[in-house]
Design an enzyme around this catalytic site. Sequence first.
Site, PDB file in Angstrom:
ATOM      1  N   CYS A  80      27.927  31.168 -45.602  1.00 53.06           N
ATOM      2  CA  CYS A  80      28.352  31.850 -46.827  1.00 53.06           C
ATOM      3  C   CYS A  80      27.169  32.410 -47.610  1.00 53.06           C
ATOM      4  O   CYS A  80      26.352  31.662 -48.139  1.00 53.06           O
ATOM      5  CB  CYS A  80      29.146  30.854 -47.670  1.00 53.06           C
ATOM      6  SG  CYS A  80      29.436  31.348 -49.364  1.00 53.06           S
ATOM      7  N   CYS A  83      26.973  31.381 -51.300  1.00 49.52           N
ATOM      8  CA  CYS A  83      26.558  29.971 -51.369  1.00 49.52           C
ATOM      9  C   CYS A  83      25.039  29.873 -51.268  1.00 49.52           C
ATOM     10  O   CYS A  83      24.396  29.127 -52.023  1.00 49.52           O
ATOM     11  CB  CYS A  83      27.174  29.158 -50.226  1.00 49.52           C
ATOM     12  SG  CYS A  83      28.976  29.162 -50.172  1.00 49.52           S
TER      13      CYS A  83
END
Length: 163
Positions: A80, A83
């Site tokens: 991600c 993230c």
Amino acid sequence: MPDCFHESQKNEIMKKMNTVAILLLGLLVTILIQANPFQNDSEVQNDTGIAFHQGSWSEALQRAKEEGKTIFLDISASWCAPCKLLKAKTFPNAEVAEFYNANFINVTVDGEKGEGIELARKYRIKGYPSLIFLDSKGNLIAQTAGYRNPKQLIEIGEQILNK
């Protein structure tokens, strides 16, 4: 190509130009990979950032109960990009660290590995990163998802504390 070259010379020049283009492309890709702002989790140094709990989930719940603190749970995934940006830009921020370390038990897990799978299922994670605030019994106080810059993350934490 000018007509002064024979066909075999033109072919040889084109091969050399293709080789140079491929080498330059390879060099460009290498430079971009080295300059990548989205570091792997293992590369992020949080010496001055948020201090994340290193034990199990049950230990984090126990610690929250003992210290009378709310749990801040970051559920992310290794692939991600937001993230990684959160871990590279927001969590290491000194103001974020000071605020979150003083007021929360901070936990981060990969929603696709280990205890993170169960937590992602329990809190019905639909996207990463998911930023969750819980009481010491694991009851949901608030939940949001997506990248937050340092100012935004502090504002969210202040809202949680003022509930």
